[in-house]
Design an enzyme around this catalytic site. Structure first.
Site, short mmCIF file in Angstrom:
data_model
loop_
_atom_site.label_atom_id
_atom_site.label_comp_id
_atom_site.label_asym_id
_atom_site.label_seq_id
_atom_site.Cartn_x
_atom_site.Cartn_y
_atom_site.Cartn_z
N LYS A 191 11.66 -10.45 6.85
CA LYS A 191 10.86 -11.65 7.13
C LYS A 191 9.68 -11.20 7.99
O LYS A 191 9.83 -11.00 9.19
CB LYS A 191 11.73 -12.68 7.88
CG LYS A 191 11.34 -14.13 7.68
CD LYS A 191 9.95 -14.49 8.14
CE LYS A 191 9.85 -14.71 9.63
NZ LYS A 191 8.44 -14.91 10.07
N GLU A 266 13.22 -4.75 19.84
CA GLU A 266 12.03 -4.10 20.43
C GLU A 266 11.14 -5.23 20.92
O GLU A 266 10.54 -5.94 20.10
CB GLU A 266 11.26 -3.30 19.37
CG GLU A 266 12.06 -2.27 18.64
CD GLU A 266 12.09 -0.94 19.33
OE1 GLU A 266 11.67 -0.86 20.50
OE2 GLU A 266 12.54 0.01 18.69
N CYS A 300 2.67 -3.35 22.06
CA CYS A 300 3.80 -3.45 23.01
C CYS A 300 3.72 -2.36 24.06
O CYS A 300 4.15 -2.55 25.19
CB CYS A 300 5.12 -3.40 22.26
SG CYS A 300 5.31 -1.92 21.28
N GLU A 397 3.21 -10.46 30.27
CA GLU A 397 2.57 -9.76 29.16
C GLU A 397 1.48 -10.68 28.58
O GLU A 397 1.76 -11.80 28.17
CB GLU A 397 3.60 -9.44 28.07
CG GLU A 397 3.01 -8.63 26.93
CD GLU A 397 3.98 -8.42 25.76
OE1 GLU A 397 4.64 -9.38 25.36
OE2 GLU A 397 4.05 -7.29 25.26
P1 NAD Z 1 7.20 -13.42 17.99
O1 NAD Z 1 8.45 -13.20 18.73
O2 NAD Z 1 6.48 -14.69 18.17
O3 NAD Z 1 7.43 -13.28 16.43
C1 NAD Z 1 8.01 -12.13 15.86
C2 NAD Z 1 8.73 -12.50 14.59
O4 NAD Z 1 9.83 -13.35 14.92
C3 NAD Z 1 7.89 -13.27 13.58
O5 NAD Z 1 8.18 -12.82 12.29
C4 NAD Z 1 8.36 -14.71 13.76
O6 NAD Z 1 8.20 -15.50 12.62
C5 NAD Z 1 9.83 -14.49 14.06
N1 NAD Z 1 10.49 -15.60 14.77
C6 NAD Z 1 9.94 -16.49 15.63
N2 NAD Z 1 10.89 -17.38 16.04
C7 NAD Z 1 12.05 -17.01 15.45
C8 NAD Z 1 13.38 -17.52 15.50
N3 NAD Z 1 13.71 -18.58 16.23
N4 NAD Z 1 14.33 -16.90 14.76
C9 NAD Z 1 14.03 -15.82 14.02
N5 NAD Z 1 12.79 -15.30 13.93
C10 NAD Z 1 11.80 -15.89 14.65
O7 NAD Z 1 6.28 -12.17 18.34
P2 NAD Z 1 4.78 -11.93 17.91
O8 NAD Z 1 3.93 -12.89 18.69
O9 NAD Z 1 4.68 -11.90 16.42
O10 NAD Z 1 4.53 -10.43 18.41
C11 NAD Z 1 4.12 -10.13 19.71
C12 NAD Z 1 5.28 -9.65 20.56
O11 NAD Z 1 5.92 -8.54 19.92
C13 NAD Z 1 4.85 -9.14 21.90
O12 NAD Z 1 5.72 -9.59 22.90
C14 NAD Z 1 4.96 -7.63 21.76
O13 NAD Z 1 5.11 -6.93 22.95
C15 NAD Z 1 6.13 -7.49 20.86
N6 NAD Z 1 6.14 -6.18 20.18
C16 NAD Z 1 7.06 -5.26 20.57
C17 NAD Z 1 7.08 -3.99 19.98
C18 NAD Z 1 8.08 -2.95 20.42
O14 NAD Z 1 8.28 -2.01 19.69
N7 NAD Z 1 8.69 -3.08 21.59
C19 NAD Z 1 6.15 -3.68 19.00
C20 NAD Z 1 5.22 -4.65 18.62
C21 NAD Z 1 5.24 -5.92 19.23
#
Ligand code: NAD
Length: 503
Positions: A191, A266, A300, A397
């Site tokens: 997804k 992550e 991240c 963040e």
């Molecule tokens: P997000 O958590 O909003 O969304 C990530 C994914 O989760 C999306 O596909 C979204 O549709 C899905 N999602 C949202 N709510 C959900 C739920 N209730 N159940 C299941 N899935 C759900 O994150 P984002 O805004 O897309 O990305 C930014 C974040 O990702 C930042 O906090 C960043 O630091 C983190 N990030 C971490 C890494 C790492 O390797 N540590 C790498 C890249 C990004």
């Protein structure tokens, strides 16, 4: 013709094609719309234009994909590792062949600048090659003989897994998760983020053209609260590998609890880059600029907190402000661009809100702090100075092109400030004192510590965070901890000497 015009011209047919087909799901080897027939639009961060309509899936589509992944699992699990290896290498070949298309589409969909994204497809191919070469040893175990037993361990794939990825560098992150899952022998339901779903669609086309059997990898698009939630709750999905925000991770943990999901997270970071006065300050400044502003700061591992020693702080911050002013903010497809537009209007507003909070809490906005006009989601690269460690801009963040500069006097003070956030993903250290570096790397609460270097990913090493930055590690053999079960087998080698009951 300028490089930008040239790139726009190459992108045009890909845009036309995706606008026509829409971004459909892909389940059991067949592209298909959501069962409900619902769609939503994905938009370009540069000008907010609609790129394509995207299948808006719900639990019906997830259930269909999970069933298909469950059915496909035994055959994929039992496919010889040499064959899985061959297919994964063929996927890498396919990625390399479409690398330019992937890079341009990724830039248009995410707003990331081409200078970074041009490498993303090739890094994705490397991820597939790395795990292709590990497929043959994934099930290897140990022999641990004891007096009456030959104990052996082996690993088996856990089953169908769900992979949920974020919007910031979607292509690379998808390959990073999906390649080890397939190498382990798992089947996958992916997804991708609703804000940048385009390249996940290209990736699954490549995989099936490379000979991956239908149903081994399934793509379901949609919103997190709908498709994402259904995936984490599905009883046939054995594990969830998730990259995204901590709050979403917490929600997924709760959603997965009734079915006892294995979870790999992550999450975010508020990573410190600590500069001591004995460091190579020119190179340290290059590293601060790169780690704070590359990928729009939507990364991240971004170094979003500068901890600078008081003795050099005035000069270092002055040089930092000058370099930040000179950053080239521009079109994501222009090879000269260093900072592009942010992913969405909502994210732009969130980053701009942090500027207001910084002002209210008493930090100085030394450069930037403004948003662009027009339809794109621009935020000027921003540096906050005179910041205290407990201010919101030092703790939260922001995930945008902002950097908070905090001054410290002593090593102990630097360490205390560095560790004083809920996060623990990475820390960067600049010092010429090797003894101090050793002390600090021991004490820093971070899953990855980089000394006198930027974040350079080496695939055999563990990637992941402590505290609120994650659970589990990617890379090397650690990826298989997520996608495989350890099994112990004890073979009797002597009279088992079993106590006789009921005699
Ligand atoms: P997000 O958590 O909003 O969304 C990530 C994914 O989760 C999306 O596909 C979204 O549709 C899905 N999602 C949202 N709510 C959900 C739920 N209730 N159940 C299941 N899935 C759900 O994150 P984002 O805004 O897309 O990305 C930014 C974040 O990702 C930042 O906090 C960043 O630091 C983190 N990030 C971490 C890494 C790492 O390797 N540590 C790498 C890249 C990004």
């Amino acid at each position: 013709m300028s490089d930008l015009d040239h790139n726009l011209r190459i992108l045009r047919p890909f845009l036309d094609r995706i606008a026509q087909s829409g971004i459909q799901n892909h389940i059991g080897g067949a592209p298909q719309p959501a069962a409900s027939g619902a769609w939503f639009d994905t938009r370009a961060p540069f000008d907010d234009s609609v790129i394509a309509r995207v299948a808006r899936s719900d639990s019906t589509d997830i259930d269909r994909a999970a069933q298909v992944a469950k059915t496909a699992f035994p055959a994929w699990r039992d496919t010889p590792a040499t064959e899985r290896k061959r297919i994964l290498h063929a996927i890498a070949d396919g990625i390399e062949a479409r690398a330019e298309e992937i890079a341009l589409c990724e830039c248009w969909d995410t707003g990331q600048a081409l200078r970074y994204m041009s490498k993303a497809a090739l890094r994705g191919a490397e991820n597939f090659r790395f795990f292709a070469d590990r497929a043959e040893s994934a099930r290897d175990g140990q022999t641990l003989p004891s007096p009456r037993l030959m104990n052996i361990t082996t690993r088996v794939p856990i089953g169908p897994v769900g992979i949920i990825t974020p919007w910031n560098t979607p292509f690379m992150l998808s390959t990073w998760k999906i390649a080890p899952a397939l190498a382990a022998g798992c089947t996958v339901v992916h997804k991708p983020a609703e804000l940048s779903p385009w390249t996940a669609r290209i990736l699954i086309e490549i995989a099936e053209a490379a000979g991956l059997p239908p149903g081994v990898w399934n793509l379901v698009n949609g919103y997190g609260a709908e498709a994402g939630r259904a995936l984490t709750e599905h009883p046939d999905i054995r594990a969830i590998a998730f990259v995204g925000e901590g709050q979403t991770g917490a929600a997924i943990m709760a959603q997965g609890a009734p079915t006892l999901k294995r979870l790999h997270f992550e999450l975010g970071g508020k990573n410190p880059i600590i500069v001591f006065d004995d460091a190579d300050l020119d190179t340290a400044l290059d590293a601060v600029m790169f780690m704070a502003f590359s990928l729009n700061g939507e990364r991240c591992t971004a170094a979003s907190r500068l901890l600078v020693q008081e003795s050099i702080a005035d000069a270092f911050e002055a040089a930092l402000v000058k370099r930040t002013q000179a950053l080239k903010v521009g079109h994501p497809l222009d090879p000269q661009t260093e900072v592009g537009p942010l992913i969405s209007a909502a994210h732009q507003a969130k980053v701009m809100q942090s500027v207001e909070i910084a002002r209210t809490e008493g930090a100085t906005i030394a450069v930037g702090g403004t948003s662009g006009t027009g339809k794109g989601h621009w935020v000027a690269p921003t540096v906050f100075t005179q910041a205290a460690p407990d201010m919101t801009v030092s703790q939260a963040e922001i995930f945008g092109p902002t950097l908070t500069s905090i001054r410290f006097g002593t090593e102990d003070e630097a360490l205390a400030i560095a560790n004083d956030t809920p996060y623990g993903l990475t820390a960067f250290l600049w010092t010429a004192n090797i003894t101090r570096a050793m002390r600090m790397t021991e004490a820093l609460e971070a899953g990855m510590v980089w000394v006198n270097t930027a974040n350079v990913r080496h695939l055999p090493t563990p990637f992941g965070g402590m505290k609120s930055s994650g659970i589990g590690r990617d890379g090397g053999d650690w990826s298989f901890d997520v996608y495989m079960e350890q099994k112990h087998i004890g073979l009797g080698t002597a009279d088992p000497n079993i106590p006789r009951l009921g005699v």
